[in-house]
Design a protein around this motif. Structure first.
Motif, PDB file in Angstrom:
ATOM      1  N   VAL A 736     -45.921  10.654  13.256  1.00 25.21           N
ATOM      2  CA  VAL A 736     -44.505  11.030  13.315  1.00 25.21           C
ATOM      3  C   VAL A 736     -44.355  12.477  12.862  1.00 25.21           C
ATOM      4  CG1 VAL A 736     -42.210  10.510  12.501  1.00 25.21           C
ATOM      5  CG2 VAL A 736     -43.871   8.659  12.820  1.00 25.21           C
ATOM      6  N   THR A 737     -43.776  13.307  13.743  1.00 24.70           N
ATOM      7  CA  THR A 737     -43.549  14.703  13.385  1.00 24.70           C
ATOM      8  C   THR A 737     -42.412  15.209  14.262  1.00 24.70           C
ATOM      9  OG1 THR A 737     -44.533  16.897  13.410  1.00 24.70           O
ATOM     10  CG2 THR A 737     -45.364  15.337  14.997  1.00 24.70           C
ATOM     11  N   THR A 738     -42.103  16.470  14.148  1.00 24.48           N
ATOM     12  CA  THR A 738     -41.052  17.017  15.002  1.00 24.48           C
ATOM     13  C   THR A 738     -41.679  17.760  16.167  1.00 24.48           C
ATOM     14  OG1 THR A 738     -40.919  19.153  13.943  1.00 24.48           O
ATOM     15  CG2 THR A 738     -39.609  17.386  12.980  1.00 24.48           C
ATOM     16  N   LEU A 739     -40.929  17.877  17.238  1.00 28.45           N
ATOM     17  CA  LEU A 739     -41.428  18.571  18.428  1.00 28.45           C
ATOM     18  C   LEU A 739     -41.642  20.049  18.123  1.00 28.45           C
ATOM     19  CD1 LEU A 739     -42.126  17.492  21.153  1.00 28.45           C
ATOM     20  CD2 LEU A 739     -39.929  18.290  22.012  1.00 28.45           C
ATOM     21  N   GLU A 740     -40.776  20.589  17.296  1.00 29.78           N
ATOM     22  CA  GLU A 740     -40.925  21.997  16.934  1.00 29.78           C
ATOM     23  C   GLU A 740     -42.242  22.246  16.223  1.00 29.78           C
ATOM     24  OE1 GLU A 740     -36.790  24.259  16.100  1.00 29.78           O
ATOM     25  OE2 GLU A 740     -37.256  22.567  14.803  1.00 29.78           O
ATOM     26  N   HIS A 741     -42.608  21.297  15.359  1.00 28.98           N
ATOM     27  CA  HIS A 741     -43.872  21.423  14.636  1.00 28.98           C
ATOM     28  C   HIS A 741     -45.041  21.427  15.611  1.00 28.98           C
ATOM     29  CE1 HIS A 741     -46.876  20.747  11.496  1.00 28.98           C
ATOM     30  NE2 HIS A 741     -47.394  19.852  12.310  1.00 28.98           N
ATOM     31  N   ARG A 742     -44.998  20.520  16.576  1.00 25.71           N
ATOM     32  CA  ARG A 742     -46.101  20.440  17.537  1.00 25.71           C
ATOM     33  C   ARG A 742     -46.162  21.702  18.380  1.00 25.71           C
ATOM     34  NH1 ARG A 742     -46.766  14.856  20.509  1.00 25.71           N
ATOM     35  NH2 ARG A 742     -48.802  15.804  20.809  1.00 25.71           N
ATOM     36  N   LEU A 743     -44.997  22.254  18.714  1.00 29.00           N
ATOM     37  CA  LEU A 743     -44.969  23.492  19.476  1.00 29.00           C
ATOM     38  C   LEU A 743     -45.521  24.632  18.627  1.00 29.00           C
ATOM     39  CD1 LEU A 743     -44.017  23.866  22.328  1.00 29.00           C
ATOM     40  CD2 LEU A 743     -41.854  24.725  21.463  1.00 29.00           C
TER      41      LEU A 743
END
Lengths: 879, 123
Positions: A736-743
């Motif tokens: 579980v993480t945020t999309l911004e983090h993955r980007l």
């Protein structure tokens, strides 16, 4: 063997200097006493006897010198002497010593850290048997400008049987599978390799054995595991062999464990190549290109010969291909060049060059400080010269001083290097293989030592030359500062400052270009809106049957969408993807169906996916409930695919199928075209993508994307987990993480490089400013008389101020030109690292020049002001 | 800084070893002053060496293992370093003597040959 005995005797003499001196003195004294007695007996007076004795003995001191030189190793002893003296003088000027050591320690430390990375990644030979014989083989498609394409298995078999330069060839393909256990699911990396790969590389398994060709042919479910995986999963226990792993829902038996130092592809599990899910469909077709190929040359075969042979084989095979697939070549690339791609390699060399620039600037700075300090030592040097020291001897002593300083700095620098290495490893720059081998090994340490010596020589050379020259004029004994001596030193310092400026410009320009690239990348439109989106992984492995899985996903979406704070939710296999193999696509055109080969990505998505990620619909419609498992197969494609298959036409309503016309795959009808999404990182162009409805082909592993109305989507984690649990009690939710983090992960490496370079340039700028400040200050001090005279004959204080500022301006402009030239050359060399900005970007160059000039002016400001306040009368009276 | 008598010193250095070894062999252990005086005496003061140059030569000979040194008491009970020849030194002396004898007899022949006899041989 007298050579050996002389050597040992001299070695012993090295350590008994005092005793030898004392004994010689006693012998000489005894000799003279005896001679004097003899002379007295033969009738001379006291004085006469002494003189006669001394005369017949000869010159005592030169004899002692000759004796001393014979009894030890003169060069070594004088060097030790110099070093001891150097340490004393350095202790006497603590300010200079601390500053210089600190500055040089940081510079040498940074360079050592950088070199250790370079050493591990680029310079050390690869950890395989005879690594210089290994090469990658690629399929070239010149008219599609594909230089390093994957290869089809059929082709590889042909190459293998026909080639004489290669002893063997093996294939591999890194992929990912889901590893499931009773309680959790996880995506792990798997490498599908032919059975001869490990023997080809010369790798011995730690335990167990590799799979055989028969096992591969029969598609038996056996696997090897990596050392890291073995430690993490099984704690290094012997029971790992024979244990079962459930991969993509099917169990495989572990039959071997790879050694800990093995590095090839970074995969946890290694399977036979026949385990590839496309194996049945594609391996028979010469078209499907999915494999990486590595080969081992026969002994005494060169890469050029192998390349020539493979090109000929490619041409022969070409003739057997259908017309549309012709014109393929084979490219042979030595493995050492392949492991770290050209871009990370370039980035590494550039950073190494940048940090070396910083060292040069630091050394220049310290050299300037050293020159300034040397002015106060003229007396001492002059006395030495008068006592008989040659220029070479004096220069040697001064160099010993600077080298001692550098070695002191270097030892401290090793600590800095350790910290630097930890910093670099922590940033985990992608694209660099073998990073875990970075260490301060013997090669790195000897390089660091060499660097210290180089720095010491650089720092000490100028003062040594200038002082040795000046000593001949005894100007120091007179106590005044000879005008000619001052001018020479000033000229040297001027050259140093100009060099610092040029180097600072190079670094600043690099930093500026990288900053602009970073800014461009950060502003690239990824094709979706990443803000406020939560990303979580779901697994439906426990469920059998596509209907059940589709139902699971639908219910999860229902539950999640009904949560307060959730705007929309969607499901896809994975939003971010790696490289894709080339596949055949048959598209229905106006006249007939045309088969295209392209690299495309296929995903299954929920109806509301595009809404959740914010990708616009260009034509047609999204999936609806009507697109179920029983309805005709539909697909949504992205703009890139539409342009590729049906350029200039409306793709909606057209049909296509993955695979050749006669393959068993279904025809898809395009119902919608969406905008392109950059899913391979922000710097890579979007590839053609097709999307199927989840209901028609639900995948086992999925990413749930939830668009929330909160600034921190992670706050919804608990609610989302609860929602999934309500649907299926034991369904795992992980990652579980945020999309911004993955980007942001895509930006991480670039951010790291850019911040490093910014740090270097700031340091360089500071040092250049200090350099020019020191120089102008020194210049004013030596010209106080001159200024006094000018003021006395009528110059205004403003004139003096302008004169000083002009001098500083001239200095900075002199450094500007070579600096800009150097920066231009460097930016061209490193242009592949830039994004969205040209290598000759005028804005950056002009901006950097302005910045440096302003800084130079600011550095001159205070000395100039002080010059204005010179009292003419006091200045004139000064000597 | 070399002394003005460079040439004489060079010639002497080569033969100095021979002289010292012979002196020590013939007259037994001696201190440096004794060796210098003996050399001057035996050569009937023809060889006027800078006595000081003896000591670096003695050092070299000791390093090569041809002589050995020991601190002892002189006749007047003063502390002095005594040198004595070693087995290796004797071998060296023998060799140097042989070389010298051969060279001096060759020179003798040159100095003593009769030009007329040479003419005969050519004929």
């Amino acid at each position: 063997m007298s050579l050996a005995s002389v050597f040992t005797a001299r070695l012993r003499g090295l350590f008994s200097r005092k005793r030898l001196d004392r004994e010689l003195n006693e012998e000489v004294r005894f000799h003279l006493e005896m001679q004097i007695e003899e002379n007295l007996k033969s009738g001379m007076h006291q004085e006469e006897a002494r003189f006669a004795a001394l005369r017949s003995f000869g010159a005592i001191e030169p004899m002692k010198e000759a004796y001393r030189e014979r009894s030890g190793f003169a060069l070594l002893e004088t060097t030790m002497q110099d070093i001891r003296y150097a340490l004393r003088t350095l202790r006497r000027s603590p300010g200079f010593t601390t500053t210089s050591v600190a500055v040089l320690a940081l510079a040498i430390g940074a360079n050592t850290a950088m070199f250790s990375v370079l050493n591990a990644v680029l310079l050390r030979p690869l950890p395989y048997r005879s690594p210089e014989q290994l090469a990658m083989l690629w399929t070239e498609i010149p008219n599609r400008s594909v230089r390093e394409g994957r290869s089809a298995y059929q082709n590889v078999e042909q190459w293998r049987s026909q080639s004489e330069s290669f002893a063997d060839m093996a294939v591999f393909d890194p992929a990912s599978v889901t590893l499931t256990s009773a309680t959790e699911a996880e995506q792990i990396s798997v490498a599908r390799v032919s059975p001869n790969l490990l023997p080809l590389l010369g790798v011995q398994l730690l335990q167990g054995r590799c799979f055989t060709a028969e096992e591969a042919e029969q598609r038996q479910r056996v696997a090897l595991i990596s050392h890291r995986f073995w430690q993490a999963r099984f704690g290094g226990s012997r029971e790992a062999i024979g244990a079962l792993l459930e991969l993509d829902g099917v169990p495989s038996r572990i039959i071997g464990i790879l050694p800990g130092d093995f590095q090839f592809v970074d995969s946890d599990v290694w399977e036979p190549h026949t385990m590839s899910p496309d194996w049945g469909a594609y391996h028979g077709v010469r078209g499907g290109a999915a494999w990486f190929v590595v080969g081992r040359l026969r002994p005494n075969t060169t890469f050029d010969r192998a390349q020539a042979e493979m090109s000929a084989i490619a041409r022969r095979l070409d003739e057997q291909l259908p017309a549309g697939e012709r014109n393929r070549g084979i490219s042979v690339v030595p493995l050492s060049l392949q492991l770290t791609g050209p871009r990370p390699r370039l980035a590494l060399w550039m950073l190494a060059g940048a940090v070396f620039c910083v060292l040069l600037i630091a050394a220049t700075n310290v050299a300037g400080l050293s020159l300034a300090r040397s002015a106060s030592r003229e007396r001492e040097i002059a006395i030495r010269a008068a006592l008989g020291a040659s220029h070479a001897r004096i220069a040697r002593q001064l160099l010993a001083e600077s080298v001692t300083l550098a070695v002191l700095a270097g030892s401290l620098g090793l600590l800095a290097a350790q910290a630097g290495i930890r910093l670099i490893l922590g940033a985990k720059p992608a694209g660099l293989a073998r990073l875990n081998e970075v260490s301060l090994d013997s090669r790195v340490l000897s390089w660091a030592l060499g660097l210290c010596l180089l720095t010491g020589v650089l720092v000490g050379l100028m003062p040594a030359i200038s002082l040795a020259r000046r000593s001949a004029r005894f100007s120091g004994l007179e106590g005044g500062r000879g005008v000619s001596g001052g001018a020479a030193a000033r000229g040297m310092r001027r050259a140093l400052v100009v060099t610092e400026f040029a180097l600072a410009i190079v670094l600043l320009t690099g930093a500026g270009l990288l900053i602009r690239s970073l800014w461009s990348v950060e502003n690239v439109d990824p094709g979706f809106k990443a803000e406020r989106v939560l990303s979580a992984q779901l697994s439906s492995f426990a469920l059998r049957g596509s209907a059940q899985r589709a139902d699971f996903y639908n219910r999860v979406l229902e539950q999640v969408q009904s949560l307060p704070g959730v705007e929309s939710a969607g499901i896809i296999g994975d939003l971010f993807i790696g490289g894709n193999p080339e596949r055949i696509v048959t598209a229905e055109g106006d006249a007939r169906s045309a088969a295209e080969r392209l690299r495309f990505r296929s995903d299954e998505i929920s109806g509301g996916f595009f809404k959740a990620v914010g990708t616009p619909l260009l034509r047609g419609r999204f999936f609806s409930a009507a697109d179920g498992p029983d309805s005709p197969p539909v697909a949504i494609i992205n703009d890139a695919m539409a342009r590729r298959l049906w350029r200039g036409q409306d793709a909606v309503g057209k049909r296509f199928k993955p695979g050749a016309t006669d393959s068993g795959t279904p025809w898809f009808t395009v119902v919608g075209v969406v905008g392109d999404m950059r899913r391979q990182g922000l710097e890579n162009e979007p590839i053609p993508q097709m999307f199927e409805p989840l209901a028609q082909n639900p995948s086992r592993l999925a990413t749930l994307l939830v668009r929330t109305s909160m600034d921190d989507p992670l706050k919804m984690t608990g609610a989302v987990r609860a929602a999934v649990r309500r649907v299926e009690k034991h369904a795992p939710v992980y990652g579980v993480t945020t999309l911004e983090h993955r980007l942001g992960i895509f930006l991480a490496q670039r951010r790291f490089q850019t911040s490093l370079l910014i740090a270097f340039s700031v340091v360089a700028l500071l040092m250049a400013a200090i350099g020019i400040y020191g120089l102008i200050q020194y210049s004013i001090t030596t010209r106080t008389q001159e200024i006094g005279i000018r003021l006395a004959v009528g110059a205004q204080t403003g004139d003096i101020f302008r004169m000083i500022i002009r001098e500083g301006l001239k200095l900075s402009l002199t450094g500007l030109l070579p600096g800009l030239v150097g920066a231009l050359w460097l930016s061209q060399a490193g242009s592949s690292l830039l994004f969205g900005v040209s290598a000759t970007d005028p804005l950056t160059f002009v901006g950097v020049s302005l910045l440096l000039t302003i800084v130079a002016m600011a550095a001159c400001f205070f000395p100039a002001r002080r010059a204005m306040r010179v009292e003419p009368v006091a200045a004139l009276r000064q000597e | 800084m070399k002394t003005g008598r460079a040439d004489k010193a060079d010639v002497l250095q080569g033969t100095l070893i021979l002289l010292v070894l012979r002196t020590l062999e013939a007259l037994g252990p001696m201190h440096g002053y004794g060796i210098a005086r003996r050399i001057e005496q035996i050569s009937k003061d023809v060889l006027q060496l800078n006595q000081g140059t003896l000591y670096p030569a003695l050092l070299r000979m000791e390093q090569e293992g041809w002589i050995a040194s020991k601190w002892g008491a002189s006749e007047k009970n003063r502390k002095a370093r005594f040198y004595s020849i070693t087995a290796g030194g004797r071998r060296r002396l023998a060799k140097e003597t042989e070389d010298w004898r051969r060279m001096s007899s060759t020179i003798e022949r040159f100095l003593g040959f009769d030009p007329s006899s040479l003419a005969e041989e050519r004929g």
